[in-house]
Design a protein around this motif. Structure first.
Motif, PDB file in Angstrom:
ATOM      1  N   ILE A 108      -8.144 -12.721  -1.296  1.00  0.00           N
ATOM      2  CA  ILE A 108      -6.713 -12.682  -0.973  1.00  0.00           C
ATOM      3  C   ILE A 108      -6.281 -11.219  -0.958  1.00  0.00           C
ATOM      4  N   ILE A 109      -5.761 -10.820   0.174  1.00  0.00           N
ATOM      5  CA  ILE A 109      -5.353  -9.421   0.359  1.00  0.00           C
ATOM      6  C   ILE A 109      -3.900  -9.403   0.812  1.00  0.00           C
ATOM      7  N   ALA A 110      -3.075  -8.666   0.087  1.00  0.00           N
ATOM      8  CA  ALA A 110      -1.654  -8.581   0.439  1.00  0.00           C
ATOM      9  C   ALA A 110      -1.349  -7.176   0.927  1.00  0.00           C
ATOM     10  N   TYR A 111      -0.441  -7.077   1.880  1.00  0.00           N
ATOM     11  CA  TYR A 111      -0.035  -5.749   2.348  1.00  0.00           C
ATOM     12  C   TYR A 111       1.448  -5.731   2.685  1.00  0.00           C
ATOM     13  N   PHE A 112       2.054  -4.610   2.383  1.00  0.00           N
ATOM     14  CA  PHE A 112       3.475  -4.396   2.649  1.00  0.00           C
ATOM     15  C   PHE A 112       3.757  -2.913   2.491  1.00  0.00           C
ATOM     16  N   HIS A 113       4.985  -2.525   2.719  1.00  0.00           N
ATOM     17  CA  HIS A 113       5.258  -1.089   2.810  1.00  0.00           C
ATOM     18  C   HIS A 113       5.497  -0.403   1.453  1.00  0.00           C
ATOM     19  N   HIS A 114       6.382  -0.958   0.658  1.00  0.00           N
ATOM     20  CA  HIS A 114       6.813  -0.246  -0.561  1.00  0.00           C
ATOM     21  C   HIS A 114       5.878  -0.531  -1.732  1.00  0.00           C
ATOM     22  N   PRO A 115       5.277   0.487  -2.313  1.00  0.00           N
ATOM     23  CA  PRO A 115       4.265   0.263  -3.352  1.00  0.00           C
ATOM     24  C   PRO A 115       4.878  -0.101  -4.709  1.00  0.00           C
ATOM     25  N   PRO A 116       4.239  -0.999  -5.419  1.00  0.00           N
ATOM     26  CA  PRO A 116       4.707  -1.318  -6.781  1.00  0.00           C
ATOM     27  C   PRO A 116       4.596  -0.117  -7.722  1.00  0.00           C
ATOM     28  N   TYR A 117       3.563   0.680  -7.504  1.00  0.00           N
ATOM     29  CA  TYR A 117       3.382   1.880  -8.334  1.00  0.00           C
ATOM     30  C   TYR A 117       3.152   3.084  -7.420  1.00  0.00           C
ATOM     31  N   THR A 118       3.810   4.175  -7.697  1.00  0.00           N
ATOM     32  CA  THR A 118       3.469   5.433  -7.032  1.00  0.00           C
ATOM     33  C   THR A 118       4.135   6.603  -7.736  1.00  0.00           C
TER      34      THR A 118
ATOM     35  N   GLU B 123      -3.393   6.712  -3.496  1.00  0.00           N
ATOM     36  CA  GLU B 123      -3.469   6.407  -4.928  1.00  0.00           C
ATOM     37  C   GLU B 123      -4.213   5.080  -5.065  1.00  0.00           C
ATOM     38  N   ARG B 124      -5.179   5.048  -5.989  1.00  0.00           N
ATOM     39  CA  ARG B 124      -5.967   3.812  -6.164  1.00  0.00           C
ATOM     40  C   ARG B 124      -6.032   3.457  -7.643  1.00  0.00           C
ATOM     41  N   SER B 125      -5.693   2.220  -7.913  1.00  0.00           N
ATOM     42  CA  SER B 125      -5.551   1.810  -9.320  1.00  0.00           C
ATOM     43  C   SER B 125      -6.893   1.411  -9.931  1.00  0.00           C
ATOM     44  N   TRP B 126      -6.827   1.209 -11.211  1.00  0.00           N
ATOM     45  CA  TRP B 126      -7.874   0.479 -11.909  1.00  0.00           C
ATOM     46  C   TRP B 126      -7.756  -0.997 -11.507  1.00  0.00           C
ATOM     47  N   LEU B 127      -8.681  -1.829 -11.970  1.00  0.00           N
ATOM     48  CA  LEU B 127      -8.503  -3.266 -11.781  1.00  0.00           C
ATOM     49  C   LEU B 127      -7.442  -3.705 -12.794  1.00  0.00           C
ATOM     50  N   LEU B 128      -6.273  -4.046 -12.286  1.00  0.00           N
ATOM     51  CA  LEU B 128      -5.086  -4.210 -13.129  1.00  0.00           C
ATOM     52  C   LEU B 128      -4.591  -5.644 -13.174  1.00  0.00           C
ATOM     53  N   ASP B 129      -3.830  -5.920 -14.228  1.00  0.00           N
ATOM     54  CA  ASP B 129      -3.029  -7.145 -14.239  1.00  0.00           C
ATOM     55  C   ASP B 129      -1.859  -6.968 -15.209  1.00  0.00           C
TER      56      ASP B 129
ATOM     57  N   ALA C 239       1.801  20.524   0.567  1.00  0.00           N
ATOM     58  CA  ALA C 239       0.804  21.193  -0.273  1.00  0.00           C
ATOM     59  C   ALA C 239       1.463  22.242  -1.158  1.00  0.00           C
ATOM     60  N   THR C 240       2.597  22.754  -0.722  1.00  0.00           N
ATOM     61  CA  THR C 240       3.260  23.796  -1.516  1.00  0.00           C
ATOM     62  C   THR C 240       4.116  23.199  -2.627  1.00  0.00           C
ATOM     63  N   LYS C 241       4.624  21.979  -2.386  1.00  0.00           N
ATOM     64  CA  LYS C 241       5.366  21.271  -3.438  1.00  0.00           C
ATOM     65  C   LYS C 241       4.666  19.938  -3.675  1.00  0.00           C
ATOM     66  N   PRO C 242       3.467  19.982  -4.254  1.00  0.00           N
ATOM     67  CA  PRO C 242       2.681  18.746  -4.361  1.00  0.00           C
ATOM     68  C   PRO C 242       3.346  17.736  -5.304  1.00  0.00           C
ATOM     69  N   PRO C 243       3.172  16.464  -5.003  1.00  0.00           N
ATOM     70  CA  PRO C 243       3.751  15.432  -5.869  1.00  0.00           C
ATOM     71  C   PRO C 243       3.010  15.344  -7.197  1.00  0.00           C
ATOM     72  N   ALA C 244       3.623  14.652  -8.135  1.00  0.00           N
ATOM     73  CA  ALA C 244       3.053  14.602  -9.491  1.00  0.00           C
ATOM     74  C   ALA C 244       1.708  13.873  -9.530  1.00  0.00           C
ATOM     75  N   LEU C 245       1.618  12.786  -8.784  1.00  0.00           N
ATOM     76  CA  LEU C 245       0.374  11.990  -8.752  1.00  0.00           C
ATOM     77  C   LEU C 245      -0.141  11.690 -10.165  1.00  0.00           C
ATOM     78  N   ASN C 246       0.750  11.271 -11.016  1.00  0.00           N
ATOM     79  CA  ASN C 246       0.343  11.057 -12.411  1.00  0.00           C
ATOM     80  C   ASN C 246       0.712   9.675 -12.935  1.00  0.00           C
ATOM     81  N   HIS C 247       0.746   8.691 -12.048  1.00  0.00           N
ATOM     82  CA  HIS C 247       1.020   7.339 -12.550  1.00  0.00           C
ATOM     83  C   HIS C 247      -0.226   6.829 -13.292  1.00  0.00           C
ATOM     84  N   PRO C 248      -0.052   6.362 -14.503  1.00  0.00           N
ATOM     85  CA  PRO C 248      -1.237   5.984 -15.291  1.00  0.00           C
ATOM     86  C   PRO C 248      -1.973   4.752 -14.766  1.00  0.00           C
ATOM     87  N   ALA C 249      -1.345   4.001 -13.867  1.00  0.00           N
ATOM     88  CA  ALA C 249      -2.032   2.816 -13.327  1.00  0.00           C
ATOM     89  C   ALA C 249      -3.173   3.195 -12.399  1.00  0.00           C
ATOM     90  N   PHE C 250      -3.173   4.453 -11.950  1.00  0.00           N
ATOM     91  CA  PHE C 250      -4.161   4.852 -10.947  1.00  0.00           C
ATOM     92  C   PHE C 250      -5.380   5.527 -11.565  1.00  0.00           C
TER      93      PHE C 250
END
Lengths: 263, 457
Positions: free
Chosen positions: B292-302, B346-352, B407-418
């Motif tokens: 089962i694969i779901a896709y949509f635009h707005h991410p639950p985590y980012t 961004e790629r998460s761990w296997l989460l629940d 690249a000059t103002k890089p995002p935090a990229l620090n969500h712990p789910a990833f």
């Protein structure tokens, strides 16, 4: 006041919405070149409204209104904003205006239907939903559900069935109709609807379980047991790996507990 | 977009020589709503004419034909009665009704010839392969592009990196995750950002889109009107599997042993009592597919170019998708969630079970298997074959198919789910072979920047 409007026009909170920075910058440049162009304020207001920056949106709509009060879509967008911010009476004024100018504006019609519903004007809301559904070539199921919520149960079921006839066997419309049919004591109609859903579904067991639950609630115990047994039979027909799934194992146990018997 | 009545018929009965040079194909052809026995073929011409598709299983014998009623410049023809898992050759428009002798004579077509034939505006013979029968496993590759439609060199580089990567391996279908055509999702934006960028893939691989906020500027989900809804023909009556949604805003389809669910995170009601969530519950309960694969635009985590912790960001849509939809998806046994919106990877761990803001993330509670999912590392993810609620899913934000974050103002990229977060342009490639699912993130230079595997047992 002027300062507030100016602050609102520029949208102080764009930093919270990085994606709109570019778009705002583009429109800002256009406004700088043509400060009297009402459509640009409308466009910027709409951009803010999409990001729920209501203050900035309203300030831009007001400016557009000053420059060109009859600008197409302006009244509709002001109505949408008023409704979204909980000012239904104000929304109705704007939407009446929008529909006077553009009677075929489907979006305005739907917004006014919702505004009437918010104001408790059920008949007016229903009339607008009727008109919207008649006009829309591909209405979303939500519109049938919203209209059904305004109607007595019997009429609501007919309305939902009209949606099913137009859109196909949409499960959300069936589910609402099922609840209404049971509330009216139309158990056979509800059971027939569940039979249809089961027949259309790859996984029949959960619909058959619902059929059993419905009949059990209606005191038709023998028929309920038959439905539970049919659900167990449907499970038996699944491949082993699906029968072993935790939710299927749980359902199987429930069905047996409720009197279902394996084939 | 509703189909006009299509009239399948046999034979080459629709030769209209007078019109052959009168019109030019200015969009497409492109493939929609693919099912094992049917396919929708769409294209646009500069002038109205008959809508005809000739097709067959041999290049030189397009012996079957289907047409839509009337004449139009916007052509939508449904082919029915096809054989599952079968390669078809096809040609569109009256000009194609008569197979040119030069094409008839060809028994082998070189890549160069195919590219010339596939050029826009030409009466070409293209190919598609129908999806295999639903249920049994069949190898599949699908390409996933989030926020692709920038019309710039980065978009082209991401595309070309994938083309080099996949080589002669066909793309069975592709997903675009919203913000498909910047800046406003207008018809002109779509023309330049999609139809002129991916003509080859559009003509050969069915496209399954999701609605993004930029597309939403020119579309309305409640009325199903506007450019997005005009351009795409999507299943509302479960024509390609799943449960009927009654709307093109959200829908599902099956491909072999996988079930795909597309949600509208932008413009449809996202409330717990809303039609979309009720449909999702029924749809997930009804599937028997392995994946089962779901896709949509707005991410639950980012924590990329958007921040899923901020209620003000994107009108709380990310919150809704996390707090309202994610529990239902996880209860339904979803394996993979693909989103865009944030222009990073961004790629998460296997989460629940993580439905709150990032400070509430607890790895001991929410990470179901603390491995990277790599066969060449600490091991792949393993799940039971049978749909098992809350056994874990991988969330991927792959919203950099058109541009990465600054690249000059890089995002935090620090969500712990990833497990991994990268500020690079790229796209995601998914291969499913039976009970094994492989994912690769490919950057715009063609480098594999992430990869992992889920195996079902």
């Amino acid at each position: 006041m002027l300062a507030l409007v100016l602050i609102g026009l520029s949208g102080l909170s764009t930093r919270a919405h990085p994606e709109i920075e570019d778009a705002v910058a583009r429109i800002n440049a256009q406004i700088a070149a043509a400060p009297g162009e009402a459509a640009l304020y409308l466009e910027r207001g709409e951009l803010y409204a999409r990001h729920e920056d209501w203050i900035a949106a309203e300030a831009n709509y007001l400016r557009a209104d000053e420059l060109s009060p009859h600008l197409p879509r302006l009244a509709m967008l002001r109505g949408a904003l008023s409704l979204a911010t909980g000012h239904a009476t104000e929304a109705k004024t704007h939407l009446d205006q929008a529909l006077t100018r553009t009677p075929d504006d489907l979006e305005a019609l739907i917004l006014r239907a919702r505004t009437h519903a918010t104001l408790g004007a059920r008949d007016a809301a229903r009339l607008d939903y009727d008109a919207a559904l008649a006009r829309a070539s591909a209405p979303a199921p939500d519109l049938f559900l919203e209209r059904a919520a305004l109607l007595p149960a019997d009429a609501a079921i007919r309305s939902l069935d009209e949606g099913i006839a137009r859109l196909g066997s949409v499960v959300t419309l069936h589910l609402r109709a099922l609840a209404l049919e049971e509330s009216l004591g139309r158990i056979d109609a509800a059971a027939a609807r569940l039979d249809r859903l089961a027949a259309e579904s790859e996984r029949r067991e959960s619909w058959l379980k619902r059929r059993g639950d419905l009949l059990a609630r209606a005191g038709r115990v023998a028929e309920a047991r038959a439905a539970y047994s049919a659900a167990l039979a449907a499970i038996e027909s699944l491949p082993e790996w699906l029968r072993a799934a935790p939710d299927t194992v749980k359902l199987t146990a429930e069905l047996a507990r409720f009197g279902g018997t394996r084939p | 977009m509703k189909l006009r009545l299509a009239l399948p018929c046999l034979g080459l009965l629709f030769a209209l020589p007078a019109l052959q040079s009168a019109t030019t194909i200015i969009r497409g052809p492109y493939l929609q709503s693919a099912a094992p026995t049917s396919m929708v073929v769409r294209w646009r011409t500069d002038f109205a004419e008959s809508s005809i598709v000739n097709y067959g299983t041999e290049r030189a014998q397009l012996t079957s034909s289907a047409k839509a009623e009337g004449i139009s410049a916007e052509h939508i023809v449904q082919l029915t009665g096809l054989k599952p898992g079968t390669k078809y050759f096809y040609s569109v428009g009256p000009a194609a009704a008569k197979v040119p002798e030069t094409i008839k004579a060809k028994t082998e077509t070189t890549k160069a010839t195919a590219e010339v034939e596939d050029a826009p505006g030409r009466a070409a013979i293209n190919t598609f392969t129908t999806p295999p029968p639903v249920g049994p496993a069949a190898p599949m590759r699908f390409w996933v592009l989030g926020d692709p439609g920038t019309k710039n060199a980065v978009q082209a580089a991401v595309r070309d990196a994938y083309y080099n990567f996949t080589g002669t391996r066909a793309t069975d279908f592709w997903l675009i995750l919203g913000d498909n055509a910047y800046p406003d999702g207008t018809d002109s934006d779509y023309q330049k950002a999609i139809f002129e960028v991916y003509p080859k893939t559009l003509a050969t691989s069915p496209l399954w889109p999701a609605l993004g906020n930029h597309d939403g500027k020119s579309a309305n989900s409640i009325t199903q009107s506007g450019v997005y809804y005009d351009i795409f023909t999507l299943p509302t009556r479960a024509q390609a599997g799943g449960v009927a949604s009654g709307t093109e805003a959200y829908y599902s389809f099956d491909y072999a042993n996988a079930h795909f669910v597309c949600l509208d995170s932008h413009d449809s009601d996202r409330s717990p009592d809303g039609a979309m969530l009720q449909w999702l519950k029924a749809d997930l309960a009804a599937t028997s597919r392995d994946w089962i694969i779901a896709y949509f635009h707005h991410p639950p985590y980012t924590k990329g170019t958007h921040d899923s912790d901020k209620d003000t960001d994107s009108g709380a849509r990310m919150n809704d998708m996390r707090a309202v939809f994610l529990p239902v998806l996880e209860q339904g046994g979803v394996d993979l969630i693909l989103t865009g919106h944030s222009h990073v990877y961004e790629r998460s761990w296997l989460l629940d079970g993580h439905y709150g803001k990032s400070p509430t993330f607890d790895a001991t509670q929410h990470v179901k298997q603390k491995v990277t999912g790599r066969a060449d590392g600490d091991g792949v993810y393993r799940k039971p074959r049978a749909r098992t609620p809350h056994f874990g899913d991988i969330n991927i934000v792959t919203g950099s198919a058109g541009h990465a974050a600054s690249a000059t103002k890089p995002p935090a990229l620090n969500h712990p789910a990833f497990y991994l977060a990268i500020n690079e342009a790229g796209s995601t490639v998914v291969d499913i072979t039976g009970l094994k699912l492989d994912v690769v993130f490919l950057n715009d230079k063609g480098e594999k920047r992430d990869w992992f595997t889920i195996v079902k047992e």
